[in-house]
Design a protein around this motif. Structure first.
Motif, PDB file in Angstrom:
ATOM      1  N   ALA A  25      46.062  57.563  42.170  1.00  0.00           N
ATOM      2  CA  ALA A  25      47.358  57.544  41.476  1.00  0.00           C
ATOM      3  C   ALA A  25      47.400  56.462  40.401  1.00  0.00           C
ATOM      4  O   ALA A  25      47.905  56.679  39.298  1.00  0.00           O
ATOM      5  N   ALA A  26      46.866  55.273  40.719  1.00  0.00           N
ATOM      6  CA  ALA A  26      46.882  54.188  39.744  1.00  0.00           C
ATOM      7  C   ALA A  26      46.024  54.523  38.530  1.00  0.00           C
ATOM      8  O   ALA A  26      46.411  54.293  37.382  1.00  0.00           O
ATOM      9  N   ARG A  27      44.851  55.095  38.778  1.00  0.00           N
ATOM     10  CA  ARG A  27      43.980  55.485  37.661  1.00  0.00           C
ATOM     11  C   ARG A  27      44.633  56.580  36.813  1.00  0.00           C
ATOM     12  O   ARG A  27      44.574  56.559  35.585  1.00  0.00           O
ATOM     13  N   GLY A  67      46.513  46.578  44.470  1.00  0.00           N
ATOM     14  CA  GLY A  67      46.173  45.221  44.038  1.00  0.00           C
ATOM     15  C   GLY A  67      46.011  44.311  45.243  1.00  0.00           C
ATOM     16  O   GLY A  67      46.850  44.312  46.147  1.00  0.00           O
ATOM     17  N   ARG A  68      44.960  43.487  45.265  1.00  0.00           N
ATOM     18  CA  ARG A  68      44.670  42.646  46.412  1.00  0.00           C
ATOM     19  C   ARG A  68      44.291  41.237  45.965  1.00  0.00           C
ATOM     20  O   ARG A  68      43.814  41.026  44.839  1.00  0.00           O
ATOM     21  N   ARG A  72      55.007  51.053  44.972  1.00  0.00           N
ATOM     22  CA  ARG A  72      54.183  51.580  43.891  1.00  0.00           C
ATOM     23  C   ARG A  72      52.717  51.320  44.193  1.00  0.00           C
ATOM     24  O   ARG A  72      52.362  50.405  44.932  1.00  0.00           O
ATOM     25  N   MET A  73      51.870  52.139  43.590  1.00  0.00           N
ATOM     26  CA  MET A  73      50.443  52.000  43.824  1.00  0.00           C
ATOM     27  C   MET A  73      49.920  50.641  43.383  1.00  0.00           C
ATOM     28  O   MET A  73      48.964  50.115  43.962  1.00  0.00           O
TER      29      MET A  73
END
Length: 288
Positions: free
Chosen positions: A209-211, A281-282, A275-276
């Motif tokens: 989804a983020a990509r 994000g880490r 949200r993605m």
């Protein structure tokens, strides 16, 4: 020799920090350097978001949403990294791919530390031009062409002491490197890390989804001629906690924690949108 341009993603990140300054998590998050580091047109975009006036034009609306969402995401990410720096103070701090990071100026905790900012030459020159209005002691700027230069040689020439503990801050860079480049950087960092050093690394977990969202933003920017910071700076690698943890351990690091931004936000009592960007994000913290 590669032809470098100043990072436009760094500008978007700085705009996000400016939007969030003293408005989210008051008392825990503030970045007074962000607005100072922006140019007039970049500040105008921040002011539009702060005013809350949604643009009617679709391309302007997309730019508005990018800055707004970046500000939301940066709060837990920034606080997590700042807290990890404070937990284990070191006399040396190296910020890798620093972009428009303002930590050297805004964190009193670093007043007695030697702070080195490493970045590609064009981005670093752009940063130096922008930072002339900031008050306080600037970091030591270390331009590095990673295609030609060795990190250790560049840092040693700037005064870094590899025999003493270092805190390494690697924020917002890993996705823009290939897996081989990330592996090579971890190897170099480990070789320059005396006992008592810490590596704080922000990376992206795989997210379809983020990509997809980034691809849509790039496509939508083209018809209106809108500048998109992701167009020239695509993601090149993503990592699972297992793969990143394995890489760090193979080079002598002990991983203390590795949290996604949604978990970080919950621990800060911050309401994070589902949200993605928050789930993928880490921030990992590892000591040697």
């Amino acid at each position: 020799m590669p032809e470098y341009r100043a990072s436009q993603t760094a500008v978007l990140v700085c705009q996000g920090r400016a939007v969030a300054h003293e408005r989210r998590l008051p008392g825990r998050y503030a970045d007074p350097t962000a607005m100072v580091l922006l140019r007039d047109d970049e500040r105008a975009a921040v002011e539009r978001v702060l005013a809350g006036a949604l643009p009617a034009d679709w391309n302007d609306r997309m730019a508005y949403e990018m800055v707004l969402r970046c500000g939301e995401m940066l709060v837990p990410r920034t606080v997590a990294i700042d807290d990890a720096i404070r937990e284990r103070p070191a006399g040396q701090v190296v910020i890798l791919g620093a972009g428009l990071d303002g930590r050297a100026w805004r964190m009193p905790d670093l007043a007695d530390a030697a702070v080195y900012e490493v970045d590609q030459p064009a981005s670093q020159q752009d940063k130096r031009d922008r930072a002339t209005a900031l008050k306080g002691t600037p970091p030591t700027f270390v331009p590095v062409d990673f295609a030609r230069d060795r990190l250790g040689d560049a840092l040693a020439g700037a005064g870094h002491r590899a025999a003493e503990p270092t805190t390494w801050v690697w924020e917002g860079v890993v996705p823009y490197l290939t897996a081989a480049q990330v592996t090579g950087m971890v190897q170099q960092i480990a070789a320059l890390s005396a006992a008592g050093s810490r590596l704080i690394v922000n990376y992206q977990e795989h997210s379809v989804a983020a990509r997809f969202g980034r691809l849509i933003a790039r496509a939508m920017a083209r018809p209106g001629g809108r500048s998109n910071p992701w167009a020239a700076e695509p993601w090149l690698s993503t990592w699972t906690p297992a793969s990143m943890g394995g890489l760090l351990r193979r080079h002598g690091f002990t991983v203390l924690r590795d949290d996604d931004l949604r978990t970080v936000a919950a621990g800060l009592k911050e309401v994070a949108p589902d949200r993605m960007s928050f789930r993928s994000g880490r921030v990992a913290v590892a000591d040697i």
